[in-house]
Scaffold this active site. Sequence first.
Site, PDB file in Angstrom:
ATOM      1  N   HIS A 234     -21.112  18.590  50.713  1.00 36.11           N
ATOM      2  CA  HIS A 234     -20.628  17.841  51.881  1.00 36.11           C
ATOM      3  C   HIS A 234     -19.162  18.126  52.210  1.00 36.11           C
ATOM      4  O   HIS A 234     -18.681  17.736  53.275  1.00 36.11           O
ATOM      5  CB  HIS A 234     -20.765  16.332  51.654  1.00 36.11           C
ATOM      6  CG  HIS A 234     -22.166  15.845  51.559  1.00 36.11           C
ATOM      7  ND1 HIS A 234     -23.139  16.200  52.468  1.00 36.11           N
ATOM      8  CD2 HIS A 234     -22.775  15.020  50.646  1.00 36.11           C
ATOM      9  CE1 HIS A 234     -24.285  15.619  52.113  1.00 36.11           C
ATOM     10  NE2 HIS A 234     -24.087  14.904  51.022  1.00 36.11           N
TER      11      HIS A 234
ATOM     12  N   ASP B  28     -31.269  19.535  49.065  1.00 32.42           N
ATOM     13  CA  ASP B  28     -30.918  18.150  48.787  1.00 32.42           C
ATOM     14  C   ASP B  28     -31.396  17.257  49.937  1.00 32.42           C
ATOM     15  O   ASP B  28     -31.516  17.702  51.080  1.00 32.42           O
ATOM     16  CB  ASP B  28     -29.411  18.005  48.613  1.00 32.42           C
ATOM     17  CG  ASP B  28     -29.037  16.635  48.081  1.00 32.42           C
ATOM     18  OD1 ASP B  28     -29.309  16.370  46.894  1.00 32.42           O
ATOM     19  OD2 ASP B  28     -28.495  15.822  48.850  1.00 32.42           O
TER      20      ASP B  28
ATOM     21  N   HIS C 261     -29.791  15.147  51.482  1.00 29.01           N
ATOM     22  CA  HIS C 261     -28.722  14.998  52.468  1.00 29.01           C
ATOM     23  C   HIS C 261     -28.304  16.368  53.001  1.00 29.01           C
ATOM     24  O   HIS C 261     -28.324  17.361  52.273  1.00 29.01           O
ATOM     25  CB  HIS C 261     -27.532  14.279  51.844  1.00 29.01           C
ATOM     26  CG  HIS C 261     -27.874  12.903  51.361  1.00 29.01           C
ATOM     27  ND1 HIS C 261     -27.230  12.308  50.295  1.00 29.01           N
ATOM     28  CD2 HIS C 261     -28.802  12.014  51.785  1.00 29.01           C
ATOM     29  CE1 HIS C 261     -27.741  11.103  50.098  1.00 29.01           C
ATOM     30  NE2 HIS C 261     -28.703  10.907  50.978  1.00 29.01           N
TER      31      HIS C 261
END
Length: 348
Positions: A122, A159, A161
Amino acid sequence: MTTRRGTAFFHDERSLQDGDEAGVRRRLLALMAQSGLMQQLALRGAAPASEVDLRRVHDGDYLASFKALSDHGGGELGDCAPFGPGGYELARLSAGLALQAVDEVLSGRSRNAYALTRPGHHCLPELAMGGCLLANIPIAIEAVLAKHGPRRVAVVDWDAHHGNGTQAVYYRRSDVLTISLHQDRGFPAGYGGLRDRGEGAGRGFNLNIPMPPGSGHEAYLHAMERIVAPAVERFEPALIVVAAGYGANAVEPLARMLLHADSFRAMTARLVALAERHCDGALVMVHEGGAAESCVPQCAHAAIEALSGAMLAAAIDDPLLALIDAQQPGARLVEFQKSCIEAMREET
């Protein structure tokens, strides 16, 4: 053609004390030791990534702010990215583990590798996000490309996310294909990204597959077969890197998907086959998220088994496998999920 041998496993005891998911990493290592899997891998450590390595990806002001906050005991660095004392050094260590894993494989010392790192996918060049403080995979790729010369690299992020940090780094480049298979509108909140395909020279080299919440084993394997594998085959990379997050497991507190250990085993096996076909086996898995201590260690163990081809004396007892398998979507819902995937395939 390079002859690579075995699977290398990169980890460092210091990283087991850092971050909300350190307990997951400790439990994974304990499970690997108990099962005998650890003894079948080539164990490696790594030096922290250097400042030069970090600056190939990250803004200098961001790194200076990160280090200053770390030196003063830690705090909140960005968007949902708190950390404690020494966080800068520990994040550099995770980036170094990823970097050395990629170098190990491209140098031909090992056929493939797994790096047990804290999450990084991220993190943007100028902003920490979602518990990710440094962009481990881009740092590793850029350092190794600087050393070995231009290569085509495919990054597959499964993942739960979205891999927004990796996407941001490579959004305007054509030498790195980025694929994110994630829960639709999960994290970053409200994001799906189906039509975000890259810009400029990178147009067509970024691919998002926003999966409907509740997608299970069959839907993920369908997406791998119908979208991910063909995209990788068209790209013909010299290396495949997996952002190996396990947040799509069925008991994850931060996602609403329904995968189990055998899902990650099967997805890894498919990528191993792709690597064998296109990259002389060159595949690196970099550990990402997954907070469920009751499930993530078994999922990661299954992935590493498939990566290494290890033959264990006895099967791992996964107490959740039968329960999660029984909770898989029924036939009508699976067909709906597959129809969503086919619609996404048409748009790619």
